[in-house]
Enzyme design. Sequence first.
Site, mmCIF file in Angstrom:
data_model
loop_
_atom_site.group_PDB
_atom_site.id
_atom_site.type_symbol
_atom_site.label_atom_id
_atom_site.label_comp_id
_atom_site.label_asym_id
_atom_site.label_seq_id
_atom_site.Cartn_x
_atom_site.Cartn_y
_atom_site.Cartn_z
ATOM 1 N N TYR A 11 0.831 -1.221 0.000
ATOM 2 C CA TYR A 11 0.000 0.000 0.000
ATOM 3 C C TYR A 11 0.862 1.266 0.000
ATOM 4 O O TYR A 11 0.808 2.077 -0.933
ATOM 5 C CB TYR A 11 -0.926 -0.077 1.213
ATOM 6 C CG TYR A 11 -1.666 1.170 1.570
ATOM 7 C CD1 TYR A 11 -2.343 1.907 0.619
ATOM 8 C CD2 TYR A 11 -1.702 1.615 2.898
ATOM 9 C CE1 TYR A 11 -3.040 3.056 0.965
ATOM 10 C CE2 TYR A 11 -2.394 2.749 3.250
ATOM 11 C CZ TYR A 11 -3.058 3.471 2.280
ATOM 12 O OH TYR A 11 -3.728 4.595 2.630
ATOM 13 N N ASP A 59 12.335 -12.557 -0.591
ATOM 14 C CA ASP A 59 11.980 -12.362 0.813
ATOM 15 C C ASP A 59 13.146 -11.637 1.480
ATOM 16 O O ASP A 59 14.304 -12.027 1.299
ATOM 17 C CB ASP A 59 11.760 -13.744 1.459
ATOM 18 C CG ASP A 59 11.091 -13.641 2.816
ATOM 19 O OD1 ASP A 59 11.658 -12.966 3.701
ATOM 20 O OD2 ASP A 59 10.015 -14.227 2.987
ATOM 21 N N PHE A 81 9.870 -0.805 3.841
ATOM 22 C CA PHE A 81 8.454 -0.976 4.173
ATOM 23 C C PHE A 81 8.086 -2.434 4.403
ATOM 24 O O PHE A 81 7.036 -2.704 4.994
ATOM 25 C CB PHE A 81 7.566 -0.478 3.009
ATOM 26 C CG PHE A 81 7.578 0.998 2.778
ATOM 27 C CD1 PHE A 81 7.024 1.868 3.700
ATOM 28 C CD2 PHE A 81 8.115 1.524 1.612
ATOM 29 C CE1 PHE A 81 7.015 3.239 3.488
ATOM 30 C CE2 PHE A 81 8.114 2.893 1.382
ATOM 31 C CZ PHE A 81 7.570 3.748 2.313
ATOM 32 N N SER A 125 6.033 2.505 13.323
ATOM 33 C CA SER A 125 4.593 2.560 13.605
ATOM 34 C C SER A 125 4.347 3.312 14.907
ATOM 35 O O SER A 125 5.152 3.247 15.841
ATOM 36 C CB SER A 125 4.063 1.129 13.757
ATOM 37 O OG SER A 125 2.792 1.147 14.354
ATOM 38 N N TYR A 149 3.184 -6.735 17.426
ATOM 39 C CA TYR A 149 3.543 -5.871 16.288
ATOM 40 C C TYR A 149 4.344 -4.659 16.776
ATOM 41 O O TYR A 149 5.405 -4.337 16.228
ATOM 42 C CB TYR A 149 2.263 -5.430 15.573
ATOM 43 C CG TYR A 149 2.465 -4.372 14.520
ATOM 44 C CD1 TYR A 149 3.262 -4.608 13.406
ATOM 45 C CD2 TYR A 149 1.840 -3.121 14.628
ATOM 46 C CE1 TYR A 149 3.436 -3.635 12.436
ATOM 47 C CE2 TYR A 149 2.006 -2.150 13.663
ATOM 48 C CZ TYR A 149 2.808 -2.412 12.572
ATOM 49 O OH TYR A 149 2.979 -1.435 11.606
ATOM 50 N N LYS A 153 8.362 -3.542 15.948
ATOM 51 C CA LYS A 153 8.769 -2.236 15.384
ATOM 52 C C LYS A 153 9.747 -1.546 16.334
ATOM 53 O O LYS A 153 10.722 -0.935 15.907
ATOM 54 C CB LYS A 153 7.534 -1.361 15.137
ATOM 55 C CG LYS A 153 6.676 -1.822 13.985
ATOM 56 C CD LYS A 153 7.422 -1.668 12.657
ATOM 57 C CE LYS A 153 6.530 -1.944 11.464
ATOM 58 N NZ LYS A 153 7.236 -1.828 10.178
HETATM 59 N N1 NAD Z 1 -0.579 1.246 6.560
HETATM 60 C C1 NAD Z 1 -0.413 1.943 7.692
HETATM 61 O O1 NAD Z 1 -1.299 2.657 8.155
HETATM 62 C C2 NAD Z 1 0.908 1.884 8.426
HETATM 63 C C3 NAD Z 1 1.080 2.675 9.540
HETATM 64 C C4 NAD Z 1 2.303 2.652 10.199
HETATM 65 C C5 NAD Z 1 3.327 1.843 9.744
HETATM 66 N N2 NAD Z 1 3.133 1.060 8.660
HETATM 67 C C6 NAD Z 1 4.250 0.237 8.201
HETATM 68 O O2 NAD Z 1 4.574 0.603 6.869
HETATM 69 C C7 NAD Z 1 4.966 -0.561 6.143
HETATM 70 C C8 NAD Z 1 4.107 -0.689 4.894
HETATM 71 O O3 NAD Z 1 2.746 -0.738 5.276
HETATM 72 P P1 NAD Z 1 1.624 -1.036 4.206
HETATM 73 O O4 NAD Z 1 0.342 -0.576 4.794
HETATM 74 O O5 NAD Z 1 2.029 -0.524 2.878
HETATM 75 O O6 NAD Z 1 1.660 -2.637 4.228
HETATM 76 P P2 NAD Z 1 1.450 -3.669 3.053
HETATM 77 O O7 NAD Z 1 1.196 -4.985 3.675
HETATM 78 O O8 NAD Z 1 0.477 -3.149 2.045
HETATM 79 O O9 NAD Z 1 2.903 -3.667 2.367
HETATM 80 C C9 NAD Z 1 3.962 -4.422 2.878
HETATM 81 C C10 NAD Z 1 4.632 -5.107 1.704
HETATM 82 O O10 NAD Z 1 5.722 -5.868 2.213
HETATM 83 C C11 NAD Z 1 5.731 -7.123 1.558
HETATM 84 N N3 NAD Z 1 6.374 -8.087 2.463
HETATM 85 C C12 NAD Z 1 5.900 -8.595 3.624
HETATM 86 N N4 NAD Z 1 6.772 -9.445 4.147
HETATM 87 C C13 NAD Z 1 7.830 -9.486 3.302
HETATM 88 C C14 NAD Z 1 9.056 -10.204 3.292
HETATM 89 N N5 NAD Z 1 9.367 -11.069 4.281
HETATM 90 N N6 NAD Z 1 9.928 -9.997 2.274
HETATM 91 C C15 NAD Z 1 9.607 -9.135 1.266
HETATM 92 N N7 NAD Z 1 8.454 -8.428 1.216
HETATM 93 C C16 NAD Z 1 7.582 -8.616 2.222
HETATM 94 C C17 NAD Z 1 4.268 -7.455 1.281
HETATM 95 O O11 NAD Z 1 4.118 -8.372 0.217
HETATM 96 C C18 NAD Z 1 3.719 -6.077 0.952
HETATM 97 O O12 NAD Z 1 3.777 -5.810 -0.444
HETATM 98 C C19 NAD Z 1 4.833 -1.760 7.088
HETATM 99 O O13 NAD Z 1 6.121 -2.061 7.605
HETATM 100 C C20 NAD Z 1 3.910 -1.242 8.171
HETATM 101 O O14 NAD Z 1 4.213 -1.848 9.413
HETATM 102 C C21 NAD Z 1 1.950 1.064 7.981
#
Ligand code: NAD
Length: 171
Positions: A11, A59, A81, A125, A149, A153
């Site tokens: 995302y 990965d 991310f 986060s 979680y 972080k």
């Molecule tokens: N969405 C939010 O509101 C939010 C808020 C605070 C922090 N975050 C952090 O931001 C980051 C991105 O969030 P998001 O909402 O885009 O999440 P998301 O799940 O849409 O994107 C994460 C991506 O990482 C990939 N991924 C997961 N594990 C993996 C691995 N072992 N190796 C390679 N790729 C891997 C997934 O396939 C996915 O495309 C995350 O680390 C999340 O903790 C998100």
Amino acid sequence: MRVLVTGGAGYIGSHTLVELLRQGHEVACVDNYSNGAPEALRRVGELVPEGGLEAHEADIRDTEALDRIFDIFRPQAVIHFAGLKAVGESVEKPVEYYDVNVTGTLSLLRAMDRAGCGRIIFSSSATVYGEPVFLPYTEEHPLAPTSVYGHTKRMAEQILTDWAVARTEAR
Ligand SMILES: NC(=O)c1ccc[n+]([C@@H]2O[C@H](COP(=O)([O-])OP(=O)(O)OC[C@H]3O[C@@H](n4cnc5c(N)ncnc54)[C@H](O)[C@@H]3O)[C@@H](O)[C@H]2O)c1
């Protein structure tokens, strides 16, 4: 600048790819597509056709795969991310969450060290702060995660802090 985005098919990552490409950066993405899809990268390509995004399926816990990607792309900076992000699920699957979010970050830093890449932006986060003790919910809050979680972080933040100190002192 050459920027490697982990979790770029997700995302926030996919929006970040668009912005980086629009600003003229050379960009590569590494994602295992566990919660993202190549379709997102195809759409990024449609939005910024002149961009030339490099996509790698891997990965982040696979340091050898990361080494190969670093050899090919030679990033000057990383935006990290990739990770698991559901608070409730993290309580049910703690081992998976620690493995991806903590081991994955360590694996990434190992690859960065080998490649001599010292710049990273980490998507942490607000869950590292736990319950709000005042409002607005600022970064002055004490670090007090209340979920698996949040702990993952917080640990990754500490690892990155120690890594940055060691790199600075080594200069
Ligand atoms: N969405 C939010 O509101 C939010 C808020 C605070 C922090 N975050 C952090 O931001 C980051 C991105 O969030 P998001 O909402 O885009 O999440 P998301 O799940 O849409 O994107 C994460 C991506 O990482 C990939 N991924 C997961 N594990 C993996 C691995 N072992 N190796 C390679 N790729 C891997 C997934 O396939 C996915 O495309 C995350 O680390 C999340 O903790 C998100």
